[in-house]
Write an enzyme that holds these catalytic residues in place. Structure first.
Site, short mmCIF file in Angstrom:
data_model
loop_
_atom_site.label_atom_id
_atom_site.label_comp_id
_atom_site.label_asym_id
_atom_site.label_seq_id
_atom_site.Cartn_x
_atom_site.Cartn_y
_atom_site.Cartn_z
N ASP A 7 90.58 23.80 60.92
CA ASP A 7 89.76 22.82 61.62
C ASP A 7 88.31 23.12 61.25
OD1 ASP A 7 89.02 20.78 63.49
OD2 ASP A 7 88.55 22.35 64.94
N GLU A 68 91.92 18.70 58.38
CA GLU A 68 91.67 17.38 58.92
C GLU A 68 90.79 16.59 57.94
OE1 GLU A 68 90.89 16.08 63.40
OE2 GLU A 68 89.14 17.03 62.52
N ASP A 141 88.97 25.34 68.83
CA ASP A 141 89.04 25.14 67.38
C ASP A 141 90.32 25.76 66.81
OD1 ASP A 141 86.00 24.26 66.87
OD2 ASP A 141 86.04 25.96 68.23
#
Length: 168
Positions: A7, A68, A141
């Site tokens: 992330d 992502e 996170d």
């Protein structure tokens, strides 16, 4: 299959490693976050991300990396910095000979919660449930990175089933 989810962030870059065993059960391996100092220059922060992710890849031996996709931001400067961190994450993975899969936030939430517009807290609780953890991983996170890894494992399993069905 063992997947490292990343992330990317300019203050914290979360990481999470999840393995899917032969019976299809998800196993938590490790998770955490690389904290970056706002006082350091961007090149120094990027070097930290590369060094730490390279260390994590060496320690965890993932077979794949998932991150992502870039989401559109109102602030162009923030989006550019995030893109730089993503590039460094991809470089760390490819330098280790690993493929990188990218997933949209909508896909990640759908794969983990079943609803693409789920709230962050719902994702965190579902990650804890799927990995049989006593509580959601911290920082958030790390939980997000685990969700990205879980998304890849679910997506890979579905695509494999379609391939097998298509050959039959």
């Amino acid at each position: 299959m063992r997947v490292l989810g990343i992330d990317c962030g300019t203050e914290y870059t979360g990481y999470g490693v999840v393995e899917q065993n032969a019976s299809g059960r998800l196993e938590f391996i490790m998770a955490g976050a690389i904290q970056l100092s706002k006082r350091e220059s961007m090149p120094k922060r990027l070097a930290t991300v590369f060094t730490e992710l390279s260390r994590i890849i060496f320690a965890a031996s993932p077979t794949m990396v998932a991150i992502e996709e870039v989401f559109y931001s109102v602030n162009a400067k923030s989006a550019l910095k995030l893109g730089q961190v993503r590039g460094v994450a991809m470089l760390a993975a490819s330098s280790a000979g690993l493929e990188v899969a990218e997933y949209s936030p909508l896909s990640i939430k759908s794969a983990v919660v079943g609803y693409g517009k789920a709230e962050k807290i719902q994702v965190q609780h579902m990650v804890a449930h799927l990995l049989r953890l006593a509580e959601p991983p911290k920082p958030s996170d790390a939980a997000d990175a685990l969700a990205i890894a879980i998304c890849h494992l679910h997506t890979h399993a579905t695509l494999t089933r379609y391939e097998v069905a298509g050959r039959g």
